[in-house]
Design a protein around this motif. Structure first.
Motif, short mmCIF file in Angstrom:
data_model
loop_
_atom_site.label_atom_id
_atom_site.label_comp_id
_atom_site.label_asym_id
_atom_site.label_seq_id
_atom_site.Cartn_x
_atom_site.Cartn_y
_atom_site.Cartn_z
N ALA A 77 0.80 -1.22 0.00
CA ALA A 77 0.00 0.00 0.00
C ALA A 77 0.83 1.27 0.00
O ALA A 77 0.36 2.33 -0.42
N SER A 78 2.08 1.17 0.45
CA SER A 78 2.93 2.36 0.46
C SER A 78 3.21 2.87 -0.95
O SER A 78 3.76 3.96 -1.13
N ILE A 79 2.84 2.07 -1.95
CA ILE A 79 3.07 2.47 -3.34
C ILE A 79 2.19 3.66 -3.72
O ILE A 79 2.53 4.44 -4.61
N ILE A 80 1.05 3.84 -3.05
CA ILE A 80 0.14 4.93 -3.41
C ILE A 80 0.79 6.31 -3.22
O ILE A 80 0.84 7.11 -4.16
N PRO A 81 1.32 6.63 -2.03
CA PRO A 81 1.99 7.94 -1.90
C PRO A 81 3.23 8.05 -2.78
O PRO A 81 3.57 9.14 -3.25
N ARG A 82 3.90 6.90 -3.06
CA ARG A 82 5.08 6.94 -3.92
C ARG A 82 4.70 7.27 -5.36
O ARG A 82 5.39 8.04 -6.04
N VAL A 83 3.62 6.67 -5.84
CA VAL A 83 3.14 6.97 -7.19
C VAL A 83 2.70 8.43 -7.28
O VAL A 83 2.98 9.13 -8.26
N ALA A 84 2.03 8.90 -6.22
CA ALA A 84 1.59 10.30 -6.19
C ALA A 84 2.80 11.24 -6.28
O ALA A 84 2.79 12.22 -7.03
N ASP A 85 3.85 10.92 -5.53
CA ASP A 85 5.08 11.74 -5.56
C ASP A 85 5.68 11.76 -6.97
O ASP A 85 6.19 12.78 -7.42
N LEU A 86 5.63 10.60 -7.65
CA LEU A 86 6.20 10.52 -9.00
C LEU A 86 5.45 11.45 -9.96
O LEU A 86 6.08 12.19 -10.74
N TYR A 87 4.13 11.42 -9.92
CA TYR A 87 3.35 12.28 -10.82
C TYR A 87 3.58 13.76 -10.51
O TYR A 87 3.61 14.60 -11.41
N ALA A 116 6.87 17.12 -17.59
CA ALA A 116 6.95 15.88 -18.36
C ALA A 116 5.60 15.20 -18.59
O ALA A 116 5.52 14.21 -19.32
N LEU A 117 4.52 15.70 -17.98
CA LEU A 117 3.23 15.04 -18.10
C LEU A 117 2.51 15.40 -19.39
O LEU A 117 2.65 16.51 -19.92
N THR A 118 1.72 14.45 -19.86
CA THR A 118 0.84 14.72 -21.00
C THR A 118 -0.41 15.40 -20.46
O THR A 118 -0.65 15.43 -19.25
N VAL A 119 -1.21 15.95 -21.36
CA VAL A 119 -2.43 16.64 -20.94
C VAL A 119 -3.35 15.72 -20.14
O VAL A 119 -3.85 16.10 -19.07
N PRO A 120 -3.63 14.48 -20.61
CA PRO A 120 -4.50 13.59 -19.82
C PRO A 120 -3.93 13.26 -18.44
O PRO A 120 -4.69 13.02 -17.49
N GLN A 121 -2.59 13.24 -18.33
CA GLN A 121 -1.96 12.89 -17.05
C GLN A 121 -2.06 14.01 -16.02
O GLN A 121 -1.83 13.77 -14.83
N GLU A 122 -2.40 15.21 -16.48
CA GLU A 122 -2.50 16.33 -15.54
C GLU A 122 -3.58 16.09 -14.49
O GLU A 122 -3.48 16.54 -13.35
N GLN A 123 -4.65 15.37 -14.87
CA GLN A 123 -5.70 15.09 -13.89
C GLN A 123 -5.18 14.12 -12.81
O GLN A 123 -5.63 14.16 -11.67
N VAL A 124 -4.23 13.26 -13.19
CA VAL A 124 -3.61 12.37 -12.21
C VAL A 124 -2.76 13.19 -11.25
O VAL A 124 -2.71 12.91 -10.05
N TYR A 125 -2.11 14.21 -11.78
CA TYR A 125 -1.33 15.11 -10.92
C TYR A 125 -2.22 15.77 -9.89
O TYR A 125 -1.89 15.84 -8.70
N ASN A 126 -3.39 16.26 -10.31
CA ASN A 126 -4.31 16.91 -9.38
C ASN A 126 -4.76 15.94 -8.29
O ASN A 126 -4.85 16.29 -7.11
N ARG A 127 -5.06 14.70 -8.70
CA ARG A 127 -5.46 13.69 -7.71
C ARG A 127 -4.29 13.37 -6.78
O ARG A 127 -4.48 13.13 -5.59
N SER A 128 -3.08 13.36 -7.33
CA SER A 128 -1.89 13.06 -6.53
C SER A 128 -1.69 14.10 -5.44
O SER A 128 -1.29 13.78 -4.31
N MET A 129 -1.95 15.35 -5.76
CA MET A 129 -1.84 16.41 -4.76
C MET A 129 -2.85 16.17 -3.62
O MET A 129 -2.55 16.38 -2.45
N THR A 130 -4.03 15.70 -3.98
CA THR A 130 -5.05 15.39 -2.98
C THR A 130 -4.58 14.26 -2.07
O THR A 130 -4.76 14.30 -0.85
#
Length: 305
Positions: free
Chosen positions: A91-101, A109-123
């Motif tokens: 489960a520790s992978i979740i904050p790690r993936v968020a940090d990566l985005y 380096a993000l594509t336009v569709p990936q920007e929404q993942v960035y917003n969720r990562s900040m949350t």
């Protein structure tokens, strides 16, 4: 190795509700599907690199995966409730993936569709800032109640030896010389007399063992109870340090003594020493205070980490 589930439950991170579980070996797991759900990412989209999970395997993200994260990307097999073997991730992978985005976003380096993942990562990062993912899962699955007793056993096993150590000189003569000097009675110190008065025991308990975990010292006192001689004199059958392990307990004691004697040497008297002690050992004292607050219910369990 196939992990066996012992506890399970749902956690909430931001807008996502995720299914999590704990295994017999204490691993906190979450499925790949719920990792996607956590970061709000679709399984379709960017061209992926083989060997990486879909939620992080886009070509433009690979450059941000370090060795530590790469090791966590290996799926863990577990036996589902229906008896089938399935795969999940620590489960520790979740904050790690968020940090990566977030890092990829900051470097453009993000594509336009990936920007929404960035917003969720900040949350995600904000949601876990106060409560860690491990504590969140432990509370949701009920594992926190078993965890406390298991963690205590690990702590005691690390510090306390099952076999009583043979007695050896552990406290150097310098330690006792400095105690007498700080009390202004250097002339009364007799290096030939190994019997120490009670007030020296009080000094040792406060300034040496006082920084050790309370649970460790409570267990040692239980194993080394106060006895009473025929002359009604209270004493303990062994030295406290004889119960410490050579791998953790004794090195911790030796390190503390070396630092403590240095503080004693630089101090003029007990008042001066006490001030210097509180300054030099501020981190240890703060950690001990936090442990006491947690024990008394004044702080949440997750702050132990």
């Amino acid at each position: 190795m196939v992990e066996e589930i012992t506890h399970s439950g749902y956690i909430e991170i931001g807008e996502a509700t995720l299914y999590s579980f704990v295994t017999k070996t204490g691993k906190r797991l979450i499925t790949a599907t719920d990792v996607f759900k956590a970061v709000g990412r679709s399984r379709r989209g960017n061209i992926r690199v083989d060997g990486y999970p879909a939620f992080i395997g886009a070509r433009n993200l690979i450059q941000f995966i370090d060795d530590d994260l790469r090791a966590e990307l290996k799926p863990i097999q577990y036996r589902a409730k229906n008896g089938k073997i399935a795969e999940a991730y620590d489960a520790s992978i979740i904050p790690r993936v968020a940090d990566l985005y977030i890092e990829a976003h900051d470097k453009g380096a993000l594509t336009v569709p990936q920007e929404q993942v960035y917003n969720r990562s900040m949350t995600i990062v904000r949601a876990l800032a106060k409560v860690g993912i491990t504590a969140l899962i432990d509370e949701a699955t009920g594992y926190q109640y078993d965890r406390e007793s298991q963690a205590l056993q690990k702590l005691l096993s690390a510090y306390i030896s099952e076999d009583l150590m043979k007695w050896q000189v552990r406290f150097p003569r310098e330690f006792y010389e400095q105690i007498y000097r700080l009390h202004g009675i250097s002339d009364k110190f007799n290096p030939q007399n190994t019997k120490r008065p009670q007030w020296i025991g009080n000094f040792t308990n406060k300034y040496v063992y006082g920084t050790f975990p309370d649970s460790v010292m409570s267990e040692i006192r239980k194993r080394n109870p106060v006895k009473e001689s025929a002359r009604n004199i209270a004493y303990r059958g062994h030295k406290n340090f004889q119960f410490l392990t050579e791998s953790v307990g004794i090195p911790q004691l030796d390190k503390h003594l070396a630092k403590l004697i240095g503080v004693m040497q630089l101090s003029d008297n007990m008042d001066n020493f006490d001030k210097n002690f509180n300054k030099v050992f501020a981190k240890e004292i703060e950690r001990k205070k936090m442990q006491d607050d947690i024990k008394n219910g004044l702080l949440p369990l997750d702050l132990q980490a």
